[in-house]
Scaffold this motif. Structure first.
Motif, PDB file in Angstrom:
ATOM      1  N   ALA A  62       0.845  -1.193   0.000  1.00 25.15           N
ATOM      2  CA  ALA A  62       0.000   0.000   0.000  1.00 25.15           C
ATOM      3  C   ALA A  62       0.879   1.241   0.000  1.00 25.15           C
ATOM      4  O   ALA A  62       2.007   1.222   0.501  1.00 25.15           O
ATOM      5  CB  ALA A  62      -0.898   0.000   1.243  1.00 25.15           C
ATOM      6  N   GLN A  66      -2.189   5.076   2.178  1.00 24.83           N
ATOM      7  CA  GLN A  66      -3.216   4.034   2.306  1.00 24.83           C
ATOM      8  C   GLN A  66      -2.934   3.039   3.423  1.00 24.83           C
ATOM      9  O   GLN A  66      -3.797   2.238   3.764  1.00 24.83           O
ATOM     10  CB  GLN A  66      -3.327   3.250   0.993  1.00 24.83           C
ATOM     11  N   ARG A  67      -1.755   3.065   3.987  1.00 26.56           N
ATOM     12  CA  ARG A  67      -1.366   2.028   4.946  1.00 26.56           C
ATOM     13  C   ARG A  67      -2.284   1.957   6.162  1.00 26.56           C
ATOM     14  O   ARG A  67      -2.614   0.865   6.623  1.00 26.56           O
ATOM     15  CB  ARG A  67       0.083   2.203   5.378  1.00 26.56           C
ATOM     16  N   VAL A  70      -5.422   0.168   5.212  1.00 26.34           N
ATOM     17  CA  VAL A  70      -5.168  -1.265   5.046  1.00 26.34           C
ATOM     18  C   VAL A  70      -5.053  -1.930   6.413  1.00 26.34           C
ATOM     19  O   VAL A  70      -5.631  -2.994   6.655  1.00 26.34           O
ATOM     20  CB  VAL A  70      -3.893  -1.500   4.197  1.00 26.34           C
TER      21      VAL A  70
END
Length: 149
Positions: A62, A66-67, A70
């Motif tokens: 990611a 976006q981590r 996720v």
């Protein structure tokens, strides 16, 4: 440790695990959780290792932006796995607590923070939440007037 404490330990353990993915603390997290889930059985260790590798790969693939999303998506599955592990073998709670505390000390400061958003949007709705503690709700005293509106 009471049931509430065990549940909290499972939740915080999972949170620390997913936060450790794609950080310098990952190898310590991976090896600790492989031992924890494996409980000395090589086959269980191999299964745990594959699951942990998949977790890390998903977070690493990611983008930085976006981590967190996720991690939040992956968190419930790990909470369930840890809850099941503790339920099956309550003796693992002490090892999980030690591992969680060690990882918390190793995580970068921003990743030691959790945010919880709770929304109640229906008329008369109530929303409650708690992180890493207890919530106790008592019913409203009966007034004889029927349910609240």
């Amino acid at each position: 440790m009471d049931l509430g404490g065990l549940a909290q330990l499972g939740m915080t353990g999972a949170a620390v695990l997913v936060q450790a993915a794609a950080t310098d603390a990952w190898q310590v997290a991976r090896s600790g959780f492989v031992r924890l889930f494996g409980r000395g059985d090589r086959e269980r260790e191999a299964v745990a290792g594959r699951r942990l590798d998949a977790l890390a790969a998903e977070v690493e693939q990611a983008t930085l932006a976006q981590r967190e999303e996720v991690r939040q998506r992956l968190l419930p599955a790990w909470q369930t796995r840890l809850a099941d592990l503790i339920e099956d073998d309550p003796a693992t709670a002490d090892a999980l607590q030690s591992l969680r505390d060690e990882l918390l000390a190793r995580l970068p400061a921003p990743q030691q923070q959790w945010v919880q958003n709770i929304t109640a949007s229906a008329p008369g709705a109530t929303a409650q939440g708690v992180m890493f503690g207890n919530i106790i709700t008592h019913p409203a005293p009966a007034t004889g007037e029927g349910p609240p509106r």
